[in-house]
Design an enzyme around this catalytic site. Structure first.
Site, PDB file in Angstrom:
ATOM      1  N   HIS A 165       0.707  -1.043  -0.103  1.00 33.43           N
ATOM      2  CA  HIS A 165      -0.026   0.107   0.019  1.00 33.43           C
ATOM      3  C   HIS A 165       0.792   1.212  -0.049  1.00 33.43           C
ATOM      4  O   HIS A 165       2.066   1.148   0.147  1.00 33.43           O
ATOM      5  CB  HIS A 165      -0.945   0.148   1.181  1.00 33.43           C
ATOM      6  CG  HIS A 165      -0.318  -0.082   2.498  1.00 33.43           C
ATOM      7  ND1 HIS A 165       0.218   1.179   2.983  1.00 33.43           N
ATOM      8  CD2 HIS A 165       0.049  -1.106   3.459  1.00 33.43           C
ATOM      9  CE1 HIS A 165       0.862   0.818   4.296  1.00 33.43           C
ATOM     10  NE2 HIS A 165       0.911  -0.552   4.647  1.00 33.43           N
ATOM     11  N   CYS A 181       3.090  -5.225   6.564  1.00 34.28           N
ATOM     12  CA  CYS A 181       2.896  -4.836   5.323  1.00 34.28           C
ATOM     13  C   CYS A 181       4.101  -4.227   4.505  1.00 34.28           C
ATOM     14  O   CYS A 181       4.976  -3.964   5.326  1.00 34.28           O
ATOM     15  CB  CYS A 181       1.631  -3.869   5.143  1.00 34.28           C
ATOM     16  SG  CYS A 181       0.136  -4.636   5.535  1.00 34.28           S
TER      17      CYS A 181
END
Length: 205
Positions: A165, A181
């Protein structure tokens, strides 16, 4: 490029509280729960890492062949050591290399093969149940926008709670700053988002 930390007084409080909690031994303990290893977007970046001698040659173009048997649907390689994301298009005519953020610790680092299962432009964010239990003062939901910790775009992986992201906090890129992440500059995740498709292969090493 603007930096957009949480701008309301309450959200500033989350960041300040998160900074204090970051030093807590309880949060430093690892668990076997996938949920406990999920990305913690409200956690601010750690203090600057001590100076290290960087291997500049590790931030270089790579060939896809040592890592994938083919490039069907495109391929993404994330090198958590050099903190770089590589992308190859299915026909191998496009190759991109982007600096990335990586997990805070080895315990939080998941490696192996997965794939893109969902693409969201303007993602929203909600804490996992374990995050909310640890930090009840955190909001239940943060809508898309400059305060959102997932940046402008998100690629959801087949591993639950794991994503590639963007981030509005550019200090995180090139650093150990997540709970699992992989983060990119917003302009880079936008480019990657436009090139990837559902089913794009992903390998973290």
């Amino acid at each position: 490029m603007s930096k957009s930390p949480f701008q309301t007084p309450n959200r500033r409080g989350f960041l300040i509280g998160g900074a204090a909690l970051l030093s807590s031994p309880a949060l430093a303990q690892s668990t076997d729960s996938t949920e406990e290893q999920a990305y913690d977007p409200l956690r601010p970046p750690p203090e600057p890492e001590p100076p290290v001698r960087r291997n500049i040659s590790s931030f270089k173009a790579q060939s896809w062949q040592p890592y994938f048997s083919n490039t069907r649907n495109g391929a993404i390689l994330v090198d958590t050591q050099s903190r770089v994301l590589h992308y190859w298009s299915e026909d191998q005519s496009v190759y991109r290399l982007f600096p990335s953020s990586v997990p805070l610790t080895e315990d939080m680092t998941r490696r192996g093969r997965t794939s893109v299962i969902r693409k969201v432009e303007g993602p929203s964010w909600s804490p996992t149940p374990s995050m909310k239990k640890r930090n009840p003062e955190w909001p239940d939901h943060i809508p898309p926008g400059p305060d959102n910790p997932l940046g402008s775009h998100a690629l959801y992986l087949s591993w639950k709670y794991y994503r590639i992201h963007g981030t509005h906090d550019t200090r995180k890129i090139g650093r150990k700053s997540s709970n699992g992440c992989i983060g990119l500059y917003n302009e880079h995740i936008s480019e990657l988002f436009s090139m990837t498709k559902i089913g794009t292969q992903v390998l973290l090493i």
